[in-house]
Structure formats: C-alpha cells, structure tokens
Write a protein that holds these residues in place. Sequence first.
Motif, PDB file in Angstrom:
ATOM      1  N   LEU A 151     -12.469   2.294 -70.814  1.00 22.41           N
ATOM      2  CA  LEU A 151     -11.594   2.626 -71.926  1.00 22.41           C
ATOM      3  C   LEU A 151     -10.623   3.706 -71.450  1.00 22.41           C
ATOM      4  CD1 LEU A 151     -14.135   2.810 -74.857  1.00 22.41           C
ATOM      5  CD2 LEU A 151     -12.412   1.055 -74.457  1.00 22.41           C
ATOM      6  N   PRO A 152      -9.484   3.855 -72.156  1.00 25.53           N
ATOM      7  CA  PRO A 152      -8.562   4.939 -71.783  1.00 25.53           C
ATOM      8  C   PRO A 152      -9.263   6.290 -71.901  1.00 25.53           C
ATOM      9  CG  PRO A 152      -7.640   3.576 -73.555  1.00 25.53           C
ATOM     10  CD  PRO A 152      -9.023   3.084 -73.309  1.00 25.53           C
ATOM     11  N   ILE A 153      -8.872   7.203 -71.018  1.00 23.96           N
ATOM     12  CA  ILE A 153      -9.426   8.558 -71.022  1.00 23.96           C
ATOM     13  C   ILE A 153      -8.583   9.433 -71.939  1.00 23.96           C
ATOM     14  CG2 ILE A 153      -9.826  10.595 -69.552  1.00 23.96           C
ATOM     15  CD1 ILE A 153     -11.729   8.333 -68.962  1.00 23.96           C
ATOM     16  N   LEU A 154      -9.238  10.304 -72.680  1.00 19.07           N
ATOM     17  CA  LEU A 154      -8.503  11.259 -73.515  1.00 19.07           C
ATOM     18  C   LEU A 154      -7.999  12.399 -72.646  1.00 19.07           C
ATOM     19  CD1 LEU A 154     -10.898  11.429 -76.585  1.00 19.07           C
ATOM     20  CD2 LEU A 154      -8.577  10.508 -76.596  1.00 19.07           C
ATOM     21  N   GLN A 155      -6.750  12.775 -72.843  1.00 19.86           N
ATOM     22  CA  GLN A 155      -6.186  13.883 -72.085  1.00 19.86           C
ATOM     23  C   GLN A 155      -6.289  15.154 -72.902  1.00 19.86           C
ATOM     24  OE1 GLN A 155      -5.459  13.441 -69.030  1.00 19.86           O
ATOM     25  NE2 GLN A 155      -5.722  11.218 -69.168  1.00 19.86           N
ATOM     26  N   ILE A 172     -22.178   7.263 -70.554  1.00 21.57           N
ATOM     27  CA  ILE A 172     -21.473   6.205 -71.299  1.00 21.57           C
ATOM     28  C   ILE A 172     -20.205   6.718 -71.955  1.00 21.57           C
ATOM     29  CG2 ILE A 172     -23.626   4.990 -71.780  1.00 21.57           C
ATOM     30  CD1 ILE A 172     -23.176   5.733 -74.758  1.00 21.57           C
ATOM     31  N   PHE A 173     -19.963   8.036 -71.883  1.00 20.10           N
ATOM     32  CA  PHE A 173     -18.754   8.573 -72.507  1.00 20.10           C
ATOM     33  C   PHE A 173     -17.562   8.594 -71.547  1.00 20.10           C
ATOM     34  CE2 PHE A 173     -21.368  11.289 -75.696  1.00 20.10           C
ATOM     35  CZ  PHE A 173     -21.637  10.136 -76.414  1.00 20.10           C
ATOM     36  N   HIS A 174     -17.800   8.291 -70.267  1.00 17.98           N
ATOM     37  CA  HIS A 174     -16.645   8.288 -69.358  1.00 17.98           C
ATOM     38  C   HIS A 174     -16.838   7.372 -68.154  1.00 17.98           C
ATOM     39  CE1 HIS A 174     -18.846  11.361 -66.982  1.00 17.98           C
ATOM     40  NE2 HIS A 174     -19.092  11.900 -68.139  1.00 17.98           N
ATOM     41  N   HIS A 194     -12.399  15.169 -70.599  1.00 17.79           N
ATOM     42  CA  HIS A 194     -11.906  13.872 -70.132  1.00 17.79           C
ATOM     43  C   HIS A 194     -12.866  12.726 -70.429  1.00 17.79           C
ATOM     44  CE1 HIS A 194      -8.713  16.174 -68.427  1.00 17.79           C
ATOM     45  NE2 HIS A 194      -9.546  16.865 -67.677  1.00 17.79           N
ATOM     46  N   PHE A 195     -13.459  12.763 -71.617  1.00 15.95           N
ATOM     47  CA  PHE A 195     -14.235  11.616 -72.075  1.00 15.95           C
ATOM     48  C   PHE A 195     -13.271  10.480 -72.407  1.00 15.95           C
ATOM     49  CE2 PHE A 195     -18.419  13.594 -73.832  1.00 15.95           C
ATOM     50  CZ  PHE A 195     -18.633  14.187 -72.617  1.00 15.95           C
ATOM     51  N   ASP A 196     -13.792   9.264 -72.490  1.00 16.16           N
ATOM     52  CA  ASP A 196     -12.940   8.150 -72.900  1.00 16.16           C
ATOM     53  C   ASP A 196     -12.897   8.061 -74.438  1.00 16.16           C
ATOM     54  OD1 ASP A 196     -15.224   6.802 -73.786  1.00 16.16           O
ATOM     55  OD2 ASP A 196     -15.409   5.615 -71.985  1.00 16.16           O
ATOM     56  N   GLY A 230     -16.281   7.992 -76.118  1.00 20.28           N
ATOM     57  CA  GLY A 230     -16.920   9.309 -76.088  1.00 20.28           C
ATOM     58  C   GLY A 230     -16.274  10.268 -77.078  1.00 20.28           C
TER      59      GLY A 230
END
Lengths: 211, 211, 211
Positions: free
Chosen positions: C199-203, C147-149, A31-33, A36
Amino acid sequence: MMNQDVIIKVIELLGTFAFAISGIRHAAAKHFDWFGGYVCGIAVAIGGGTIRDVILDVPIFWMTTPIYMICTAVALLTVAFLSKWMEPLKNAWFVFDTFGLALFTIAGIQRSLDAGQAFWVAIIMGCITGAAGGVIRDVLLNNEPVIFHKEIYAMACVVGGLAYWGGIELGVPVGITAVVSFVVTCLIRFLAVRYHISLPILQGEEKSDGD
Amino acid sequence: MMNQDVIIKVIELLGTFAFAISGIRHAAAKHFDWFGGYVCGIAVAIGGGTIRDVILDVPIFWMTTPIYMICTAVALLTVAFLSKWMEPLKNAWFVFDTFGLALFTIAGIQRSLDAGQAFWVAIIMGCITGAAGGVIRDVLLNNEPVIFHKEIYAMACVVGGLAYWGGIELGVPVGITAVVSFVVTCLIRFLAVRYHISLPILQGEEKSDGD
Amino acid sequence: MMNQDVIIKVIELLGTFAFAISGIRHAAAKHFDWFGGYVCGIAVAIGGGTIRDVILDVPIFWMTTPIYMICTAVALLTVAFLSKWMEPLKNAWFVFDTFGLALFTIAGIQRSLDAGQAFWVAIIMGCITGAAGGVIRDVLLNNEPVIFHKEIYAMACVVGGLAYWGGIELGVPVGITAVVSFVVTCLIRFLAVRYHISLPILQGEEKSDGD
C-alpha cells in the motif's frame, strides 16, 4: 436553533476526527502504510471506548453505526492528501482533540453509571475512554506512551470526572454538571499545555536486574 | 487467633502491593511521571486478573472494591517518598512478589473452575492471573517482556497449577491442595532465582525479511 | 472420499500450525526462552480469534478444545529441534500461513454473522481474526507491527471479506461464496509477496513534540 443533542453529536464527531488525525499523523511519522495509518487512527478514536465497553460487559459502542469507521477514513484521506494544509490548523486540531478528550470522558462516566457502576469506577472508565486510545497508538508505534511523561493529559479526565461526581452529589442538574465537567477538563488541559505543567517525575535507577 | 480467610486476605494485599511496587519501580526507571507510575503499578497489580475475567466473561474482580486502587496509591507514595528506604528491603519485595504470584495463580484457577472451565483452561488462567500483569507493564514501558527470557517465572505458575490439579484429582481436601500448590509455586520461583535456573533459549537468526 | 468438514479442519490445523510457527520463529530470533516462544506462538495462533470473541461477547473459541494448545506445543518442538530442516520448507510455511489467513478470515466473518452483526462489522472481525495475532506477536517482541509497512496482508482479508459479502448479496450458495472468498484472499496475498506490492506509505515528519 440547534438543540443540545446536535451540539453533542458535532463535538463527538470533531473529537473522533481529531483523535483519528492524531493516530494517523503519528503513524505517518513512522512511515506506516495506509492500512497501518488507518489502524492507528481507529485505535485512538475507538480504542478507549472499546476497552471500557469490554470491561463493563456492555455492547461495543462502535458496532451499531459505521460513522466512526467513516470518520477515520476521512481523517486518513485528509492526512494523505492535505497534510500541507494541516500545519496551519495545528491549534485547531489541539482544540478539537481536547474537546474530544473532555466529551469522551463524560460519555465514559455516564455509560458506566448507566451500567450500575460506582462513581470511582465510572471516573476510571471516563479516564480510559479519553486516554487509553493514545496509549494503544503508542504501543502499536513501538513508542513509550506519551501521556506517561508529558503535560497533564489523563489527570485532566480524572479531575473533570471528580467535578462530575461533585455536581451529582450536590444535586446539580446533570446537564449543568456535564457542562462544568467538560469545561474543567478542557481548562486543565489547555493550561497544562500553555504553561508546560507536568506531574512530578518518578526518580529511579535504570533496571538491568530483571524483576 | 487469625483464621484462614484473614491470612489469605493479608497475603493477597501484600502480593498486590508487591506487584504494584514492581510496576511503579520499573516506571520510575524510565522516568515516567506519577500518573504513568500509577498506571504501570495498576497494570501489574490487576492486569492479569482483568484479562482472566474478560476471557471468562465474569464480573471484573477489582470493580467491587476500591482496595486495589488504594493499595496501588500507597505503593506509589512509597516509591515516590521512601525509595531510599526500599533498597535494603529488596529481598522482602521479592518474597512478597512470589507470594503474590502463587496466591494469584491459585485464585485464578479457583475462579476459572467456579466458572465451569476445564482444568487445563484453569491452569492457563492461573498463569495469566499471575504473570500477564508483568507483560502488560513491559509492553507499556516499551521493553521486551522480561518473563520471556529470564529465570523461570510463569512456569512456576504452571507447575503450581498442575500440583493443584493433581491434588483435586487425588481427592485431597481443597485447603491442603491450595497450600501444596502455593508452596510448590513459591519453591520453584525461589530455587530458580537462587540458582539462576532458566528455560532453554530458542536459537534463531535475526529476521529482517518480515514474516 | 474426504468430505468438506475434514478439508476445513485440516486447513484450520495447518493454518494454526503455520501461525504458531511464525510466532515461535520470531521469538527465537529475539532469543526468547521456550515459554516466551510458546506464548508468542499462541498469540499468533489464537490472539486474533480471542479479540474477536471478546468483542462479539461470545464464548472464546479455544476454550472448548485443547487442540490449539497442543498444535502450538508441536510447533514449539518443531522449531526447537527441527529448525535446520525448516529452511527448505520456507515456501510451504508461507503457503500454509496464507491458507490460515484466508480460512481464519472466513471463520471470523461467519462467526460474526452468526452473532447477528452487520456485514461491515463481520469484515472487520474477519480481518482481526486473520491479522491481529501477528500484531500482538510484534508488540510482545517489541517490534513495529510488520503488517503496517510491508506487503499487503490485512487488506487481503478485507478484499476477501468483500468478496464474501458480494457472494451472499448476489444469492450465491454459502459454500461457493466461501471458496471464492478463500481464493481471493490467497491470490492477493501471493501476488503481493511475489511482486512486492505494498500500500502507499504515509509521509510524515518525525514527531518530537508529543501529541
């Protein structure tokens, strides 16, 4: 008719794309952005080659063209918006990833030989080019590096590199040598995953005493 | 009669071997495979010197001879097949490891001075040469670096480096200076482990607010 | 009257100090010792710039003056002895940290352009200069890089870098361009933290299947 350079370029881009996808999907699992995810994708796609070029003290390969950054950006958009369509393509990613591994290994070997290094150094550099990016990814994700205790991965680079060495020593033309090395690396990787072949595991006790 | 260069070479190989053993045993404790163990061994044995040479922008020391790779391979076989015989030798590894630490520190300082760096840079580089490999190992193993909260380790390099600096400033011949620096580093490390001497711990609250 | 160089120098030192404080406080939260705290402080303060200079193959910036080492030592003493007085100054650290981020970004861009790199490379280098130190800190602390989330951090560098690029392309004098870029980076960072903009989070699904 496609010539050889175009084929290599296409494989390289597919490999870079598959490597970037690997980094971004692992980042997504944590769940990094988007940022990331992009950094993890970049780490897998160009991390190994960057370490190689820094150690060889030659210009860093990705600074001469933005293609790797663009390729990773496309991979990011793919994971972000098309992840549902990606599951059926799982085997395709695996094939591209393996092609990338084999091609990156050969590229690392050739770049090292061009820089005047001995063959044993070149094989190490080939292995770093192919496999170090995944280690950086796992370090950034705070995971134990997967290539240290799963199916044979980096050893495929080493054997492919030895095949390259053998070919050159035997006077085989470099084009044929590269193709043989490519096939050897891919074959080992495919067989390792197909039959769950791993290297022996080291036995040791949990260390709680420092050192 | 053995001359000085042979002694240094023997200590360097023993130190490299002990460093590699340290990396491989930690990898074994996490059940890494042979490849993972080899990489962790290499990381401890040559990691610090590699960072030093990259930062100094001088040729990477291990690329001129395969001795370090071979030494780590022997260490891997030792851990894989002789680990039962290693337990009684625990103190011997510790002594070799400390000798390696002291010698690597001095080698790092000398290489930095040869590259035209100031003495304070050379001491940092000596410390990196001796101690950074263990940090890389811990990062690869997904552990908190042990040298950041255990008995004095890297500070022994710093004090040994200061002794080297003092000797040179006072006009002591470089050979004697190196021996004194070597003894100081080893002594501090031995005393720290013997009497569990640590640096003060920083007090802080668990951070859950990000930055 | 203060001239421009003095202002830049003061901001740079305040930024370095704030970066070092950030590393040391995180190390304190993990109960590292003084040495571990110092290394984490150094990692944040000079880590990004070191990676930049290694990749650009230019002399490492901190080796020409011990000011960064001294600044980090002062930060260590501050955390060790004055941590109770630091809590009320929380907002001040945040402001200094943001100033440091913005200034480091600009310094990274300028150094890359001076080295003859393209603008897109310079922006990446600006981002590395500002943000990579914090990633190294988190890797050393065995944390997932914050910084990645979390709130927008590295993207502020990227947008500030794009502002710099735009200014130069439009023929705006470099001094004004730098100030605009500085303000843009700070503003994005302040707004992101004030309004919790991420930023949007990756699912993605938890990966347990290795690759």
